[in-house]
Write a protein that holds these residues in place. Structure first.
Motif, PDB file in Angstrom:
ATOM      1  N   ILE A 197       0.845  -1.184   0.000  1.00 27.97           N
ATOM      2  CA  ILE A 197       0.000   0.000   0.000  1.00 27.97           C
ATOM      3  C   ILE A 197       0.886   1.240   0.000  1.00 27.97           C
ATOM      4  O   ILE A 197       1.726   1.416   0.886  1.00 27.97           O
ATOM      5  CB  ILE A 197      -0.944   0.012   1.225  1.00 27.97           C
ATOM      6  CG1 ILE A 197      -1.748  -1.285   1.290  1.00 27.97           C
ATOM      7  CG2 ILE A 197      -1.853   1.238   1.177  1.00 27.97           C
ATOM      8  CD1 ILE A 197      -2.561  -1.596   0.058  1.00 27.97           C
ATOM      9  N   TYR A 198       0.693   2.089  -1.003  1.00 29.08           N
ATOM     10  CA  TYR A 198       1.463   3.318  -1.125  1.00 29.08           C
ATOM     11  C   TYR A 198       0.559   4.527  -0.902  1.00 29.08           C
ATOM     12  O   TYR A 198      -0.639   4.487  -1.186  1.00 29.08           O
ATOM     13  CB  TYR A 198       2.109   3.414  -2.500  1.00 29.08           C
ATOM     14  CG  TYR A 198       3.385   2.625  -2.613  1.00 29.08           C
ATOM     15  CD1 TYR A 198       4.631   3.253  -2.597  1.00 29.08           C
ATOM     16  CD2 TYR A 198       3.355   1.246  -2.736  1.00 29.08           C
ATOM     17  CE1 TYR A 198       5.802   2.530  -2.707  1.00 29.08           C
ATOM     18  CE2 TYR A 198       4.521   0.502  -2.834  1.00 29.08           C
ATOM     19  CZ  TYR A 198       5.748   1.152  -2.820  1.00 29.08           C
ATOM     20  OH  TYR A 198       6.913   0.426  -2.911  1.00 29.08           O
ATOM     21  N   LEU A 199       1.174   5.604  -0.402  1.00 26.43           N
ATOM     22  CA  LEU A 199       0.476   6.861  -0.183  1.00 26.43           C
ATOM     23  C   LEU A 199       1.282   7.998  -0.775  1.00 26.43           C
ATOM     24  O   LEU A 199       2.508   8.038  -0.642  1.00 26.43           O
ATOM     25  CB  LEU A 199       0.259   7.105   1.314  1.00 26.43           C
ATOM     26  CG  LEU A 199      -0.295   8.483   1.694  1.00 26.43           C
ATOM     27  CD1 LEU A 199      -1.380   8.373   2.748  1.00 26.43           C
ATOM     28  CD2 LEU A 199       0.828   9.398   2.210  1.00 26.43           C
ATOM     29  N   HIS A 200       0.569   8.927  -1.437  1.00 23.68           N
ATOM     30  CA  HIS A 200       1.210  10.154  -1.909  1.00 23.68           C
ATOM     31  C   HIS A 200       0.467  11.341  -1.336  1.00 23.68           C
ATOM     32  O   HIS A 200      -0.764  11.416  -1.396  1.00 23.68           O
ATOM     33  CB  HIS A 200       1.218  10.239  -3.430  1.00 23.68           C
ATOM     34  CG  HIS A 200       1.908  11.469  -3.943  1.00 23.68           C
ATOM     35  ND1 HIS A 200       3.288  11.566  -4.015  1.00 23.68           N
ATOM     36  CD2 HIS A 200       1.436  12.666  -4.367  1.00 23.68           C
ATOM     37  CE1 HIS A 200       3.622  12.755  -4.477  1.00 23.68           C
ATOM     38  NE2 HIS A 200       2.515  13.454  -4.693  1.00 23.68           N
ATOM     39  N   THR A 203       0.400  17.762  -0.938  1.00 26.28           N
ATOM     40  CA  THR A 203       0.866  18.977  -0.276  1.00 26.28           C
ATOM     41  C   THR A 203       2.368  18.942  -0.035  1.00 26.28           C
ATOM     42  O   THR A 203       3.095  19.903  -0.307  1.00 26.28           O
ATOM     43  CB  THR A 203       0.129  19.191   1.053  1.00 26.28           C
ATOM     44  OG1 THR A 203      -1.278  19.314   0.798  1.00 26.28           O
ATOM     45  CG2 THR A 203       0.624  20.436   1.758  1.00 26.28           C
ATOM     46  N   THR A 204       2.861  17.812   0.468  1.00 27.41           N
ATOM     47  CA  THR A 204       4.291  17.676   0.753  1.00 27.41           C
ATOM     48  C   THR A 204       5.060  17.031  -0.397  1.00 27.41           C
ATOM     49  O   THR A 204       6.291  16.973  -0.360  1.00 27.41           O
ATOM     50  CB  THR A 204       4.495  16.822   2.013  1.00 27.41           C
ATOM     51  OG1 THR A 204       3.990  15.488   1.768  1.00 27.41           O
ATOM     52  CG2 THR A 204       3.756  17.428   3.198  1.00 27.41           C
ATOM     53  N   ASN A 205       4.327  16.499  -1.392  1.00 26.05           N
ATOM     54  CA  ASN A 205       4.916  15.782  -2.527  1.00 26.05           C
ATOM     55  C   ASN A 205       5.729  14.572  -2.074  1.00 26.05           C
ATOM     56  O   ASN A 205       6.737  14.196  -2.681  1.00 26.05           O
ATOM     57  CB  ASN A 205       5.789  16.715  -3.372  1.00 26.05           C
ATOM     58  CG  ASN A 205       5.998  16.195  -4.782  1.00 26.05           C
ATOM     59  OD1 ASN A 205       5.128  15.517  -5.328  1.00 26.05           O
ATOM     60  ND2 ASN A 205       7.136  16.489  -5.371  1.00 26.05           N
ATOM     61  N   GLU A 206       5.281  13.942  -1.005  1.00 27.49           N
ATOM     62  CA  GLU A 206       5.965  12.776  -0.435  1.00 27.49           C
ATOM     63  C   GLU A 206       5.203  11.501  -0.783  1.00 27.49           C
ATOM     64  O   GLU A 206       3.977  11.453  -0.714  1.00 27.49           O
ATOM     65  CB  GLU A 206       6.055  12.920   1.087  1.00 27.49           C
ATOM     66  CG  GLU A 206       6.681  11.715   1.784  1.00 27.49           C
ATOM     67  CD  GLU A 206       6.518  11.763   3.290  1.00 27.49           C
ATOM     68  OE1 GLU A 206       7.187  10.974   3.978  1.00 27.49           O
ATOM     69  OE2 GLU A 206       5.693  12.576   3.769  1.00 27.49           O
ATOM     70  N   THR A 207       5.939  10.463  -1.139  1.00 31.02           N
ATOM     71  CA  THR A 207       5.359   9.144  -1.410  1.00 31.02           C
ATOM     72  C   THR A 207       5.939   8.144  -0.420  1.00 31.02           C
ATOM     73  O   THR A 207       7.153   8.118  -0.191  1.00 31.02           O
ATOM     74  CB  THR A 207       5.656   8.682  -2.842  1.00 31.02           C
ATOM     75  OG1 THR A 207       5.105   9.628  -3.760  1.00 31.02           O
ATOM     76  CG2 THR A 207       5.047   7.315  -3.108  1.00 31.02           C
ATOM     77  N   ARG A 208       5.068   7.311   0.162  1.00 25.88           N
ATOM     78  CA  ARG A 208       5.498   6.351   1.186  1.00 25.88           C
ATOM     79  C   ARG A 208       4.918   4.969   0.912  1.00 25.88           C
ATOM     80  O   ARG A 208       3.775   4.846   0.446  1.00 25.88           O
ATOM     81  CB  ARG A 208       5.036   6.801   2.576  1.00 25.88           C
ATOM     82  CG  ARG A 208       5.580   8.117   3.049  1.00 25.88           C
ATOM     83  CD  ARG A 208       4.869   8.561   4.314  1.00 25.88           C
ATOM     84  NE  ARG A 208       4.920   7.551   5.369  1.00 25.88           N
ATOM     85  CZ  ARG A 208       4.222   7.635   6.504  1.00 25.88           C
ATOM     86  NH1 ARG A 208       3.423   8.670   6.722  1.00 25.88           N
ATOM     87  NH2 ARG A 208       4.328   6.689   7.419  1.00 25.88           N
ATOM     88  N   ASN A 209       5.707   3.957   1.238  1.00 24.88           N
ATOM     89  CA  ASN A 209       5.204   2.582   1.295  1.00 24.88           C
ATOM     90  C   ASN A 209       4.745   2.331   2.730  1.00 24.88           C
ATOM     91  O   ASN A 209       5.546   2.364   3.660  1.00 24.88           O
ATOM     92  CB  ASN A 209       6.309   1.603   0.895  1.00 24.88           C
ATOM     93  CG  ASN A 209       5.841   0.152   0.874  1.00 24.88           C
ATOM     94  OD1 ASN A 209       4.765  -0.174   1.366  1.00 24.88           O
ATOM     95  ND2 ASN A 209       6.661  -0.719   0.300  1.00 24.88           N
ATOM     96  N   LEU A 210       3.460   2.060   2.927  1.00 23.63           N
ATOM     97  CA  LEU A 210       2.906   1.925   4.271  1.00 23.63           C
ATOM     98  C   LEU A 210       2.916   0.495   4.787  1.00 23.63           C
ATOM     99  O   LEU A 210       2.641   0.272   5.970  1.00 23.63           O
ATOM    100  CB  LEU A 210       1.466   2.458   4.297  1.00 23.63           C
ATOM    101  CG  LEU A 210       1.249   3.905   3.870  1.00 23.63           C
ATOM    102  CD1 LEU A 210      -0.227   4.258   3.951  1.00 23.63           C
ATOM    103  CD2 LEU A 210       2.082   4.851   4.726  1.00 23.63           C
ATOM    104  N   SER A 211       3.225  -0.483   3.950  1.00 25.51           N
ATOM    105  CA  SER A 211       2.972  -1.880   4.357  1.00 25.51           C
ATOM    106  C   SER A 211       4.082  -2.838   3.984  1.00 25.51           C
ATOM    107  O   SER A 211       3.821  -4.000   3.692  1.00 25.51           O
ATOM    108  CB  SER A 211       1.671  -2.360   3.699  1.00 25.51           C
ATOM    109  OG  SER A 211       1.811  -2.363   2.283  1.00 25.51           O
ATOM    110  N   ASP A 212       5.295  -2.408   3.998  1.00 25.01           N
ATOM    111  CA  ASP A 212       6.407  -3.224   3.509  1.00 25.01           C
ATOM    112  C   ASP A 212       6.816  -4.267   4.536  1.00 25.01           C
ATOM    113  O   ASP A 212       7.834  -4.147   5.227  1.00 25.01           O
ATOM    114  CB  ASP A 212       7.592  -2.315   3.174  1.00 25.01           C
ATOM    115  CG  ASP A 212       8.678  -3.058   2.415  1.00 25.01           C
ATOM    116  OD1 ASP A 212       8.400  -4.178   1.948  1.00 25.01           O
ATOM    117  OD2 ASP A 212       9.794  -2.517   2.290  1.00 25.01           O
TER     118      ASP A 212
END
Length: 413
Positions: A197-200, A203-212
């Motif tokens: 599951i990824y999130l972008h 506002t901050t232009n940040e992308t994260r992997n939430l479930s690695d």
């Protein structure tokens, strides 16, 4: 209500407006309503005032818009061989036309028109298609598939600026099952050979992997700073503020097909043998059965105080059922902490979850099963000190929530 001895500091669980079954299982006591719609429903979504749904006859699909207030249904579109994948908010309805383009239908604009107007949001080229649209907050998120390249990307279209943005610049894999709220978009992504599951955050232009964590994760949903998603038999809840991860599970059965709105999560599970709908409140952290049907209840959706789900009847058809959980939303039950001050005083406190237009009424009784008399009314704080008790006597406290309209919870049983 729980029995308390005032000379001891104890924790008492106080149930607000929820009757209790013989096995102490809390239920939501609102009558479910079968929506007056066409049979053979295959997909649906809801807002405060409308339900959109698709029916299937042979290979033909029909998209309907149902007005909850007027009890009226109109046909939005018909097509052969493909679902519409509709999504709705208070003003807009989006759907997929012939597995190609995302279409926008303005509910307010079309309310008084005999000929309905739709607007095409996406344009598909050969070997491309736009699927799975979701509308909210004047934005439409959707998945764009490139069949000749075997990849898909998540995109967000702004209804105000008419700007179309990719959820992430990295492509070459499958981004699917996206969802968005405010400035955040989430999606399912298989770039690491498992579904994460990824999130972008735009506002901050940040992308994260939430479930690695090496497991497969599916069907994310986001609301404010909370992201939820399904695994094989559990639901994960990610708090983006403190980065905490909570797992919702049931030791008797798998839980899945989750949805979130505000502080409430709904899902389906079958601990009793057949599938029922359950609600989990993030404030109270308890799982509440919503349905107790002998049929199969599946795939719930939640919007504000409304829950919608699909019921599989013995005749082999699916029908939509609806439940209004007001005034339990955001306030299913709370915990009372009782602290002795002296022989004639005890402080009762609870987690503060009321809003500006709500207040509490505190009752006290010397008899179990009785609500007794109100000892304090119009409480806006998260505690009250009762200075009128007598040592070595048993007391039972009940807290009641009241809103600005005077609507209040029924008595604790």
């Amino acid at each position: 209500m729980k029995k308390t001895y005032i000379l001891l500091i104890i924790l008492a669980v106080l149930l607000i407006n929820l009757p209790v079954k013989a096995d102490n299982e809390i239920i939501i006591p609102f009558t479910e309503i079968k929506i007056n719609i066409k049979p053979n429903v295959v997909e649906y979504d809801l807002s405060d005032s409308h339900i959109v749904y698709t029916t299937k006859e042979d290979n033909n699909y029909t998209l309907y818009l149902y007005d909850l207030d007027q009890d009226q249904t109109i046909i939005i579109a018909e097509q052969e061989g493909a679902k519409f994948e509709p999504s709705i908010d208070d003003q807009n309805l989006v759907y997929v036309q012939s597995e190609k383009n995302v279409m926008l239908y303005d509910i307010e604009l079309n309310a008084d028109l005999e000929e309905k107007i739709t607007e095409r949001i996406t344009s598909s080229y050969p070997y491309e298609t736009s699927l799975n649209p979701h509308v909210q907050d004047n934005k439409i998120s959707y998945t764009r598939w490139f069949y000749n390249q075997d990849k898909s990307i998540c995109q967000v279209y702004d209804l105000i600026t008419k700007e179309n943005k990719a959820c992430e610049s990295i492509i070459g894999h499958h981004q699917t099952n996206q969802d968005h709220h405010l400035d955040k978009v989430v999606w399912q992504d298989d770039r690491n050979d498992v579904n994460n599951i990824y999130l972008h955050n735009f506002t901050t232009n940040e992308t994260r992997n939430l479930s690695d964590n090496g497991l497969n994760h599916y069907f994310p949903k986001v609301y404010n700073d909370i992201v939820i998603w399904d695994t094989k038999d559990q639901i994960y809840v990610k708090n983006l503020i403190d980065n905490s991860l909570q797992i919702i599970s049931n030791d008797k059965a798998a839980i899945f097909s989750s949805d979130i709105d505000n502080q409430n999560i709904v899902y389906q599970s079958n601990p009793g043998g057949n599938y029922d709908i359950f609600l989990y409140n993030l404030i109270t952290k308890d799982q509440i059965p919503v349905t107790f049907s002998l049929a199969e209840d599946k795939a719930p959706k939640i919007f504000n105080n409304h829950i919608l789900w699909l019921r599989y009847n013995t005749g082999g058809q699916y029908a939509l059922y609806y439940k209004n959980i007001k005034p339990y939303t955001d306030k299913l039950f709370t915990q009372l902490t009782l602290e002795t001050i002296d022989s004639s005083s005890v402080q009762i406190s609870w987690p503060e979850t009321n809003t500006a237009d709500q207040y509490y009424t505190l009752y006290r009784s010397e008899l179990t099963g009785s609500i007794g008399e109100a000892v304090a009314d119009h409480i806006k704080d998260d505690s009250y000190t009762d200075n009128t008790i007598t040592a070595n006597k048993d007391y039972y406290y009940t807290l009641r929530l009241v809103d600005v309209n005077g609507d209040q919870s029924i008595l604790t049983q």
